[in-house]
Design an enzyme around this catalytic site. Structure first.
Site, PDB file in Angstrom:
ATOM      1  N   HIS A 181       0.819  -1.215   0.000  1.00  0.00           N
ATOM      2  CA  HIS A 181       0.000   0.000   0.000  1.00  0.00           C
ATOM      3  C   HIS A 181       0.851   1.262   0.000  1.00  0.00           C
ATOM      4  O   HIS A 181       0.496   2.259  -0.633  1.00  0.00           O
ATOM      5  CB  HIS A 181      -0.931   0.015   1.211  1.00  0.00           C
ATOM      6  N   HIS A 223     -35.542  15.414  42.457  1.00  0.00           N
ATOM      7  CA  HIS A 223     -35.737  14.057  41.939  1.00  0.00           C
ATOM      8  C   HIS A 223     -36.706  13.287  42.848  1.00  0.00           C
ATOM      9  O   HIS A 223     -37.643  12.633  42.378  1.00  0.00           O
ATOM     10  CB  HIS A 223     -34.411  13.301  41.894  1.00  0.00           C
ATOM     11  N   GLU A 278      -4.748  -4.173  12.161  1.00  0.00           N
ATOM     12  CA  GLU A 278      -5.908  -3.862  11.320  1.00  0.00           C
ATOM     13  C   GLU A 278      -6.390  -5.145  10.640  1.00  0.00           C
ATOM     14  O   GLU A 278      -7.554  -5.516  10.725  1.00  0.00           O
ATOM     15  CB  GLU A 278      -5.509  -2.810  10.292  1.00  0.00           C
ATOM     16  N   HIS A 279      -5.495  -5.808   9.926  1.00  0.00           N
ATOM     17  CA  HIS A 279      -5.798  -7.073   9.254  1.00  0.00           C
ATOM     18  C   HIS A 279      -4.979  -8.189   9.917  1.00  0.00           C
ATOM     19  O   HIS A 279      -3.775  -8.019  10.143  1.00  0.00           O
ATOM     20  CB  HIS A 279      -5.402  -7.031   7.778  1.00  0.00           C
TER      21      HIS A 279
END
Length: 447
Positions: free
Chosen positions: A273, A434, A341-342
């Site tokens: 890449h 409350h 990632e992978h």
């Protein structure tokens, strides 16, 4: 390692704690320089809008572009359709169909409801986010697959305004196959997708602030360069930056049952890449390591000079190569600390290792599941958390384009028990308002 083609080999047993920690680093581990560089770009786009975008397109992308050219026109879509051959179009259609099927199965129903106590109901109502910018990088190639991974789940989720931002080429055009993919989604899903020619930090700034041409978006998704990642960090108060998706990274784990040549083949998938990628082969087998080293020259010989340069920079450098572990435990301790990632598991019995994996963006099991399939056509999303964020962050999904609001309803019969217990807790915590709201004071007001 003076020879740039000498593959880095790391023996986990021989590494000090500091050296092992260094092996876990990525390009994005120190973003300080990138943050300094992109800050003035962001401010310039905020101040000058389209004029700044066009200038940066000419300066950074070498594109022949003016502010009048930023939006892709219908004529450009038509021209792109004529450029893409039938086989590429078929592959895009095949991938798009698988991605759509996967993400449609993820989409929740409009609403859920459960009765937690008799007469008291709680649930969620799901809605799409209003707008999203899908970033498609281009600096190191053309990526219609990234467009499909980003845009299809957004459209499936029902996002009304989907914007694509992508760097222009030297001639000022957008990658033709990417435009074909956009048109395919628009046609099949019955929606409109706007496309703008801008990339990097300037594109992030454009969708964060909005310009005369580029609409402001509520979220940005998609992978990109460290400059783009830095811009998302700086602009996180203006736009939801989505999952952290930076330069590609992978680990290939291979045991003794597979050929190291296959491991080398798959190691190159993410390594090619770019020089800022990270890619490791992790193995407990020295034979696998030796086979991988021996096979690499033949694999490189069949690749282009550019992809050889990118992948060699990675696997012969400090952020890639072969990691040799003493045993299975040591191997997966490293893998889980890395949180890739992978993650590919190469083994004739790959399923046996799934229980060892805690942190990974995706896990691809077996010899017939290379990352290439996941990146393009399997259907699971390939936009994945990087830089170790897979320890806490999930892959891009339909839910990244949706939100839910809690919905609750208490009936008259269910109210008394709920009110009694809530009043006790409110009183203990000192919240008078409350407590009064669920006390006997309420009863006279009810109709």
């Amino acid at each position: 390692m003076t020879d740039k083609r000498t593959i880095s080999v790391w023996e986990l047993n021989g590494l000090s704690g500091q050296e092992r920690e260094q092996l876990l680093q990525r390009t994005e581990s120190d973003m300080s320089d990138y943050l300094l560089q992109v800050s003035p770009i962001i401010e310039d786009v905020r101040q000058r809008g389209d004029v700044a975008l066009a200038e940066y397109g000419r300066r950074f992308d070498g594109a022949d572009i003016s502010e009048a050219d930023l939006r892709v026109t219908p004529e450009e879509f038509q021209a792109a359709a004529a450029k893409v051959d039938a086989e590429t179009r078929e592959a895009i259609e095949y991938a798009a169909d698988n991605i759509r099927r996967y993400h449609e199965a993820q989409k929740p129903g409009e609403m859920t409801m459960q009765e937690v106590r008799r007469g008291s109901f709680v649930g969620e109502r799901f809605l799409p986010i209003p707008s999203v910018a899908c970033y498609v990088p281009r600096g190191k190639g053309s990526f219609p697959s990234v467009l499909l991974m980003n845009a299809i789940p957004a459209v499936v989720a029902g996002v009304k305004q989907v914007v694509v931002i992508t760097p222009p080429g030297a001639d000022g055009s957008v990658d033709a196959a990417t435009l074909v993919a956009i048109q395919l989604i628009a046609d099949t899903q019955g929606c409109q997708i706007q496309v703008f020619k801008c990339g990097g930090a300037q594109a992030v700034a454009a969708v964060a602030y909005g310009t005369a041409t580029v609409p402001r978006c509520s979220k940005i998704v998609g992978p990109g360069s460290p400059w783009m990642v830095a811009a998302k960090q700086l602009l996180s108060s203006r736009i939801d930056p989505g999952i952290p998706a930076g330069p590609s990274e992978s680990i290939v784990f291979a045991d003794e049952t597979v050929d190291g040549g296959l491991a080398a083949l798959d190691l190159l998938i993410e390594a090619e890449h770019g020089p800022d990628s990270s890619a490791f082969l992790v193995t407990t087998s020295r034979q696998v390591a030796e086979q991988a080293i021996a096979a690499m020259p033949d694999h490189w010989a069949a690749m282009s000079e550019l992809r050889v340069e990118y992948s060699a920079t990675v696997i012969c450098g400090p952020m890639g190569g072969i990691v040799i572990a003493e045993d299975r435990q040591q191997a997966f301790d490293f893998i889980n600390d890395y949180a890739p990632e992978h993650l590919q598991i190469l083994s004739t019995d790959a399923w046996q290792y799934l229980g060892d994996i805690e942190n990974a963006g995706e896990v691809l099991l077996g010899q017939h599941s290379p990352s290439t399939l996941g990146n393009f056509v399997l259907g699971c999303n390939a936009v994945l958390p990087t830089s170790g964020k897979a320890a806490t962050v999930s892959p891009l999904s339909v839910m990244d384009f949706m939100k839910f609001m809690s919905v609750a309803y208490v009936t008259e019969s269910g109210y008394p028990e709920m009110a009694k217990q809530a009043e006790r807790l409110a009183t203990y915590e000192g919240f008078d308002g409350h407590a009064r709201a669920v006390s006997a004071v309420r009863k006279p007001y009810l109709r």
